[in-house]
Structure formats: C-alpha cells, structure tokens
Design a protein around this motif. Structure first.
Motif, short mmCIF file in Angstrom:
data_model
loop_
_atom_site.label_atom_id
_atom_site.label_comp_id
_atom_site.label_asym_id
_atom_site.label_seq_id
_atom_site.Cartn_x
_atom_site.Cartn_y
_atom_site.Cartn_z
N ALA A 21 0.82 -1.21 0.00
CA ALA A 21 0.00 0.00 0.00
C ALA A 21 0.85 1.26 0.00
N PRO A 22 0.24 2.41 -0.29
CA PRO A 22 0.97 3.67 -0.34
C PRO A 22 1.72 3.96 0.95
N THR A 23 2.83 4.70 0.83
CA THR A 23 3.69 4.92 1.97
C THR A 23 3.82 6.37 2.39
N ALA A 24 3.14 7.29 1.72
CA ALA A 24 3.20 8.67 2.18
C ALA A 24 2.40 8.80 3.45
N ASN A 25 2.28 10.01 3.97
CA ASN A 25 1.86 10.10 5.35
C ASN A 25 0.75 11.08 5.64
N THR A 26 0.02 11.52 4.65
CA THR A 26 -1.04 12.45 4.92
C THR A 26 -2.37 11.82 4.60
N ARG A 146 -9.21 1.23 -4.17
CA ARG A 146 -10.27 0.69 -5.03
C ARG A 146 -9.72 0.47 -6.44
N ALA A 147 -10.38 -0.41 -7.18
CA ALA A 147 -10.03 -0.59 -8.59
C ALA A 147 -10.28 0.71 -9.33
N LEU A 148 -9.47 0.99 -10.33
CA LEU A 148 -9.59 2.25 -11.06
C LEU A 148 -10.99 2.47 -11.63
N ARG A 149 -11.62 1.40 -12.10
CA ARG A 149 -12.96 1.53 -12.68
C ARG A 149 -13.98 2.01 -11.65
N GLU A 150 -13.69 1.84 -10.38
CA GLU A 150 -14.61 2.23 -9.32
C GLU A 150 -14.27 3.59 -8.72
N VAL A 151 -13.20 4.20 -9.18
CA VAL A 151 -12.78 5.50 -8.65
C VAL A 151 -13.45 6.61 -9.46
N PRO A 152 -14.16 7.54 -8.80
CA PRO A 152 -14.78 8.66 -9.52
C PRO A 152 -13.72 9.49 -10.25
N THR A 201 0.64 -1.28 -8.35
CA THR A 201 0.01 -0.90 -7.09
C THR A 201 -1.50 -1.11 -7.22
N PRO A 202 -1.95 -2.36 -7.33
CA PRO A 202 -3.38 -2.62 -7.50
C PRO A 202 -4.20 -2.02 -6.37
N GLY A 203 -5.24 -1.33 -6.73
CA GLY A 203 -6.06 -0.63 -5.74
C GLY A 203 -5.64 0.82 -5.57
N TYR A 204 -4.43 1.13 -6.02
CA TYR A 204 -3.90 2.49 -5.92
C TYR A 204 -3.24 2.89 -7.25
N LEU A 256 -1.96 4.99 5.16
CA LEU A 256 -1.58 3.58 5.14
C LEU A 256 -2.74 2.69 5.59
N LEU A 257 -3.41 3.05 6.68
CA LEU A 257 -4.39 2.17 7.30
C LEU A 257 -5.79 2.27 6.71
N GLU A 258 -6.11 3.41 6.10
CA GLU A 258 -7.45 3.58 5.54
C GLU A 258 -7.72 2.55 4.46
#
Length: 345
Positions: A21-26, A146-152, A201-204, A256-258
């Motif tokens: 998962a992503p590693t940035a922090n905001t 989420r999968a890209l197809r599900e991202v607004p 980065t599936p989901g991201y 990270l956790l969301e």
C-alpha cells in the motif's frame, strides 16, 4: 539457513517491487482549500533573540503524521519551520511549540495543487523564515483503495493534482526562492511512495502512477541544475539548489491504514511499518547530512528490511503495533481514530 536465505530474497524482492500500500503520510484530504494566512505560534520573543536559528524549513502536509514529526525533529535542532496543510494548523503549531521549544513554528493553509496558493506559501515562508534551507514536499493523497474503474473521475483528478502537479508547483516556487539566496544551498525533498520503482500498485493505480513520475522529475532537475539545458546558456544563480528524493516507507497514518484489511495489517504493515516519530528521528539526520544533488534518503533501507524479517520470521518477534488478528494494538492513554491511527497531539 537455506530457508532464511530464500525467505530473505523473496521478502526483499517483494518490498522492492512496491507491491504494498501507499507509503506517504497524509490523509486522503491532506491538501488545503484556502490560501495561506499569516498566523504563527512561536517562542517568547525575548528567548528567541537569545538563540540564533539553525535555518528555515518548509514542510507541506504537516498538520499530522510524519510531516508533523519532521517539524519536531527540525525544531529540536534549532530550525524554524513553516507547516501547512488542508486544515487549520494552529493546534499542530501549539503542540510543536510546547514540545519542541528550540525552534519557532509558523503555520498556514495551502492547496498545493493551486499555483496562486503555492506562490502565497512561498511568500509566507520568506517573510517568516528569511532563508529557506530545506523544503519538504510531503503532502499527498491516495484516493482510496479501489479498482480504477470504481474511482470517480473527480478523485482521479484530485490524486494527480495533489501528488504530481502539487510537487511540480511547490518545487518550482522553492527553486525560485532558493536561486536568490546568495551563498546558501537550498535542498528540496520530494516524497516518494509505492509505485516509485515501477511495480504495480493494484487498488492504488492513480497514486502509484503519480509517484512513478517523481524519479523522472528529480533526474531531470538534477541535470538542469548541474549541466543546464542543451541549446541554452546555463544561468548561474546567487544560491545553490539541490533536489532529492525522500522515502519514509510504511508509516502508521490514515494514508496507510485507511481501507486496509487484517491481512495487510498483519503483513507487511505489522512487520515493516513504523510510527511517525520513529521515521522522522531516522530521516531528519539523513536529510541534514545530504550534500550531493540528487540524493536519496530512505527509511526502509535493505539492512532495515533484512533485520525486520529476521526478527519476525526467524526470531518470532511479535509486532508492537498489530496483533495476531490484524488489529491495531492501542497503547494505554493514547487516542486513536476510526482507522486505528494514533493522535500525535
């Protein structure tokens, strides 16, 4: 030993491919929606006069997470810091002033994807810091897992604007300021994350794509600064500018956790992720020690990864932060939000 060697090889390869998962922090909404405001919190003016500042630092996305922790580490070393974020940073500034009295902190809002807001941030920083020695591009969003197809479409646009356009705008403004700082070397650090090395980065997908662009940006700017642009005269500036990469690894923040699962929290988060204070304590000294243009500062070095895997899979050491069921271990007296992120102040 063969088992350990095989495990180590697979583990390191997995990490280096950025499959996590992503590693940035905001937080997902870490950009701000207002222009900078000239508010500040600092030490008593009489005590400020007794201590010369070690320099000035700008940190975006610093109302919480590792950006907030970076600010504290810089202040402990006598630096004055400007923090900005999507939300009002006054509570964060008060907390930093109380816990880190060796430096001053000034706070403002800034939408890093808005050119006028970033220009205002630059002016705010110059007015309050005088000299900017370090500019940390830390703000970022992930857009949800989420999968890209599900991202607004609006969310796709947000991630690209904040993570890529925001870095470009902030870097441009920082470079313009640093070019005029005679005799000073200014350092710009761009935060990378999952996808930066080219792994999926599936989901991201949006997040990973924006982070993948940052090494190209850094390499381009390093060559421009060191060699100039072919066919054009190389412009000499009063101040020296350097551009670097900053990798905080996996930090226990909302980013990270969301939308995470128990499986992800058990591995890799429970093995490799760290608290914001831990990451900042390691990275800020490395930032200050960086002297060559195009430097790369990382928390999850190969040695650290190997050590973490050895402790977990060979020594059987349990995670301090995630239990066997994939739940966040909550420390007595600490406050946590719905995602399991611990409040820093």
């Amino acid at each position: 030993m063969k088992y350990f060697a095989l495990l180590t090889f697979v583990a390191v390869q997995t990490v280096l491919l950025d499959a996590f998962a992503p590693t940035a922090n905001t937080r997902q909404m870490s950009r701000s929606t207002a222009f900078p405001t000239a508010s500040s919190v600092s030490r008593d003016s009489s005590s400020s006069q007794l201590m010369m500042s070690a320099g000035g630092v700008v940190i975006t996305g610093a109302a919480g997470g590792v950006g907030f922790a970076y600010a504290g580490e810089f202040m402990d070393r006598g630096y004055d810091v400007v923090i900005c974020d999507v939300k009002d940073c006054s509570a964060a500034a008060n907390a930093l002033t109380s816990s880190h009295p060796n430096g001053n902190v000034f706070h403002t809002k800034c939408d890093v994807s808005d050119s006028k807001a970033v220009e205002s941030l630059g002016n705010f920083a110059k007015e309050n810091l005088g000299t900017i020695n370090y500019w940390i591009n830390n703000a970022g969003v992930n857009g949800g897992r989420r999968a890209l197809r599900e991202v607004p479409v609006s969310q796709v646009e947000l991630v690209v604007k904040v993570n890529l356009l925001g870095i470009l705008l902030c870097t441009k403004v920082a470079m313009d300021i640093m070019a005029d700082q005679a005799g000073v070397t200014g350092h710009i650090f761009n935060t990378v994350g999952s996808g930066v090395k080219g792994g999926g980065t599936p989901g991201y997908a949006c997040y990973g794509a924006t982070k993948r662009g940052l090494p190209q940006l850094t390499a381009s700017l390093v060559d421009e600064l060191d060699k100039g642009v072919q066919g054009y005269d190389k412009v000499e500036t009063a101040g020296t500018i350097q551009v670097h990469s900053l990798s905080p690894g996996m930090v226990f923040t909302a980013l990270l956790l969301e939308d995470s699962t128990p499986e992800l929290r058990k591995f890799p988060f429970g093995v490799l992720a760290a608290q914001p204070e831990e990451v900042a304590a390691v990275l800020v000294p490395k930032i200050l020690a960086t002297t060559s243009n195009g430097g790369s500062v990382e928390f999850l070095t190969t040695d650290r990864i190997l050590n973490k895997f050895f402790e977990r899979f060979i020594m059987g050491k349990k995670s301090e932060y995630i239990d066997d069921d994939g739940n966040v271990i909550k420390m007595p007296g600490a406050e946590y939000d719905e995602t399991g992120v611990r409040a820093l102040y």
